[in-house]
Design a protein around this motif. Structure first.
Motif, mmCIF file in Angstrom:
data_model
loop_
_atom_site.group_PDB
_atom_site.id
_atom_site.type_symbol
_atom_site.label_atom_id
_atom_site.label_comp_id
_atom_site.label_asym_id
_atom_site.label_seq_id
_atom_site.Cartn_x
_atom_site.Cartn_y
_atom_site.Cartn_z
ATOM 1 N N UNK A 1 -2.552 -3.424 -10.641
ATOM 2 C CA UNK A 1 -3.698 -3.631 -9.736
ATOM 3 C C UNK A 1 -4.641 -2.432 -9.739
ATOM 4 N N UNK A 2 -4.237 -1.327 -10.364
ATOM 5 C CA UNK A 2 -5.074 -0.122 -10.381
ATOM 6 C C UNK A 2 -6.328 -0.377 -11.211
ATOM 7 N N UNK A 3 -7.477 -0.041 -10.652
ATOM 8 C CA UNK A 3 -8.763 -0.287 -11.302
ATOM 9 C C UNK A 3 -9.470 1.027 -11.617
ATOM 10 N N UNK A 4 -10.316 1.018 -12.610
ATOM 11 C CA UNK A 4 -11.044 2.222 -13.035
ATOM 12 C C UNK A 4 -11.830 2.820 -11.874
ATOM 13 N N UNK A 5 -11.507 4.066 -11.566
ATOM 14 C CA UNK A 5 -12.247 4.809 -10.550
ATOM 15 C C UNK A 5 -11.923 4.461 -9.114
ATOM 16 N N UNK A 6 -11.028 3.487 -8.887
ATOM 17 C CA UNK A 6 -10.719 3.034 -7.523
ATOM 18 C C UNK A 6 -9.419 3.700 -7.052
ATOM 19 N N UNK A 7 -9.433 4.374 -5.900
ATOM 20 C CA UNK A 7 -8.253 5.112 -5.441
ATOM 21 C C UNK A 7 -7.006 4.252 -5.269
ATOM 22 N N UNK B 1 0.631 7.867 -14.002
ATOM 23 C CA UNK B 1 0.080 7.790 -15.366
ATOM 24 C C UNK B 1 -0.989 6.713 -15.464
ATOM 25 N N UNK B 2 -0.767 5.597 -14.767
ATOM 26 C CA UNK B 2 -1.754 4.512 -14.789
ATOM 27 C C UNK B 2 -3.050 4.948 -14.103
ATOM 28 N N UNK B 3 -2.935 5.705 -13.026
ATOM 29 C CA UNK B 3 -4.157 6.174 -12.349
ATOM 30 C C UNK B 3 -4.916 7.164 -13.237
ATOM 31 N N UNK B 4 -4.179 7.981 -13.979
ATOM 32 C CA UNK B 4 -4.840 8.925 -14.895
ATOM 33 C C UNK B 4 -5.563 8.166 -16.004
ATOM 34 N N UNK C 1 -3.153 9.186 -4.434
ATOM 35 C CA UNK C 1 -2.632 9.815 -3.225
ATOM 36 C C UNK C 1 -1.200 9.331 -3.018
ATOM 37 N N UNK C 2 -0.257 10.269 -2.995
ATOM 38 C CA UNK C 2 1.148 9.941 -2.782
ATOM 39 C C UNK C 2 1.545 10.337 -1.362
ATOM 40 N N UNK C 3 2.007 9.365 -0.581
ATOM 41 C CA UNK C 3 2.394 9.615 0.810
ATOM 42 C C UNK C 3 3.412 10.740 0.917
ATOM 43 N N UNK C 4 4.478 10.652 0.124
ATOM 44 C CA UNK C 4 5.571 11.613 0.294
ATOM 45 C C UNK C 4 5.274 12.975 -0.330
ATOM 46 N N UNK C 5 4.308 13.048 -1.222
ATOM 47 C CA UNK C 5 3.942 14.341 -1.801
ATOM 48 C C UNK C 5 2.911 15.086 -0.958
#
Length: 434
Positions: free
Chosen positions: A192-198, A214-217, A224-228
């Motif tokens: 569901x990750x889209x180009x440029x969309x958080x 990796x997919x977001x990169x 944004x990772x909740x636990x990180x």
């Protein structure tokens, strides 16, 4: 061309499309969207995937936005109370006549699609297309919260052009379609990750999280990772939910209180808060802290550790996979350690119900197995045979649940927990509250 004259005819036609099964892929949805003048591009969508927690996260997000005065559409599945709730506005299911109108709009297109090389549209594809058409053309809202049906990459909802995406969790479910390992499942959800969309996620397993990152990169999408990035403290159960302090990179939310019971609801509520913060940062909304608190406290989500009766005490929870069952057991241990827990359980044939039953036995004084009227429902006897608990019983008739509950009416130490398939939960809920 024959159109439907009643709501029931329209819904029966939708359900008749179950015969075409699950057919992952977006070609038919793209065809329908094109013929409907691309409603999926005319809404502000927030797209939510995940193995567990999608519905609750959407409920928290919707509740906060409503507290701040925004109108919110939701597309969720499966339904718990009525079919209509799949498409809701500010938590209210759309009307029968609206469904009838939507189906009459889309049926001629589906008939046409059936005759193409793309093949027949499935039930879920038709419902999803109706949702896009409704929010774009019938009842426009400020935001639409879209829940994936299965996976993400090839899910019907993935034709959307969202302003934000989120993945709540990764667990073992629908493995015949999504893959056998957590990283394979994560790859499907990350579709569901889209180009440029958080992308905002509460996934915590290292391998799965790496796949998503990796997919977001690859898509040049903010991640944004909740636990990180966030911390929890001062966690404690309350009579009606959970209380905790949550700190994000932007601010501390001291003593947040959820309106939903379950240790996992802290994660779902916190993910919703992160999503709200991002929407505010990007200028989509303005929300006051007190509206965040109010929204988290007032969120409701039927069938998720929901109390529906006091004498005897009866809770419903749609824990329909192993991870969901783990969270359920944590919740019972945190809130009801002094109670005798009597479980009513049913499951679908394609679920790992043997492992789920083994987990349930750790908290159960007794287990009553039931079947229900659904094509993929497992028989009560087969479920019963999987259990090693001495105090066990079964009945193929779902009405037996009411008798099981009635027998505990005068036992103040008893807590009845009805759990398993969400379809089963829906069936029992309607019987108890009718």
């Amino acid at each position: 061309m024959t159109l439907f004259t009643t709501y029931h005819e329209a819904i029966e036609w939708i359900h008749s499309r179950l015969a075409f099964g699950v057919k992952p892929g977006l070609e038919r949805m793209k065809w329908l969207m094109d013929r409907l003048d691309h409603p999926e591009q005319k809404i502000k969508a927030v797209h939510v995937a995940g193995t567990n927690g999608k519905g609750s996260t959407i409920a928290f997000t919707r509740s906060i936005l409503q507290s701040a005065g925004y109108s919110v559409g939701t597309f969720t599945s499966p339904f718990i109370l009525t079919f209509n709730e799949r498409i809701s506005v500010n938590g209210e299911p759309i009307l029968d006549e609206e469904w009838l109108s939507l189906v009459n709009e889309i049926k001629p297109l589906v008939d046409e699609l059936d005759d193409t090389e793309l093949g027949a549209a499935t039930e879920f594809e038709i419902i999803t297309a109706c949702a896009f058409a409704y929010f774009a053309h019938v009842h426009q809202v400020d935001f639409v919260l879209l829940e994936t049906g299965l996976g993400g990459r090839l899910d019907s909802t993935n034709v959307a052009a969202p302003i934000l995406t989120a993945i709540t969790s990764i667990g073992h479910d629908h493995m015949a379609i999504l893959g056998d390992t957590l990283d394979q499942i994560a790859a499907e959800k990350a579709g569901i990750i889209k180009t440029g969309i958080p992308m905002i996620t509460a996934v915590h397993q290292a391998d799965a999280l790496t796949v998503i990152q990796h997919k977001t990169e690859e898509k040049n999408a903010p991640f944004i990772s909740l636990y990180d990035t966030c911390t929890f403290k001062d966690q404690q159960p309350t009579e009606t939910g959970e209380r905790f302090t949550f700190t994000t990179p932007k601010r501390e939310y001291s003593q947040l209180e959820t309106g939903l019971i379950g240790t996992h609801q802290m994660q779902n509520a916190s993910l919703a808060v992160l999503m709200i913060e991002w929407l505010e940062q990007e200028g989509y909304i303005h929300v006051l802290d007190e509206q965040v608190y109010e929204g988290i406290r007032q969120a409701v989500w039927a069938g998720r550790f929901e109390k529906i009766q006091d004498e005897p005490l009866v809770y419903l929870d749609g824990a329909h996979n192993e991870e969901g069952m783990d969270r359920l057991i944590e919740t019972v241990q945190a809130h009801f350690s002094s109670k005798q827990v009597h479980v009513c359980f049913s499951a679908l044939k394609d679920k790992p119900y043997k492992q789920m039953i083994e987990k349930l036995e750790r908290i159960s004084s007794s287990i009553h197995f039931v079947s229900f009227d659904f094509p993929r429902a497992e028989s009560a006897e087969k479920l019963y045979d999987c259990s090693h608990l001495e105090a066990k019983s079964f009945d193929e008739d779902p009405r037996a649940v009411l008798d099981f509950i009635q027998k505990k009416r005068d036992d103040p130490s008893a807590m009845i927990l009805v759990t398993g398939s969400l379809y089963f939960i829906s069936d029992v809920r309607s019987r108890i509250l009718q």
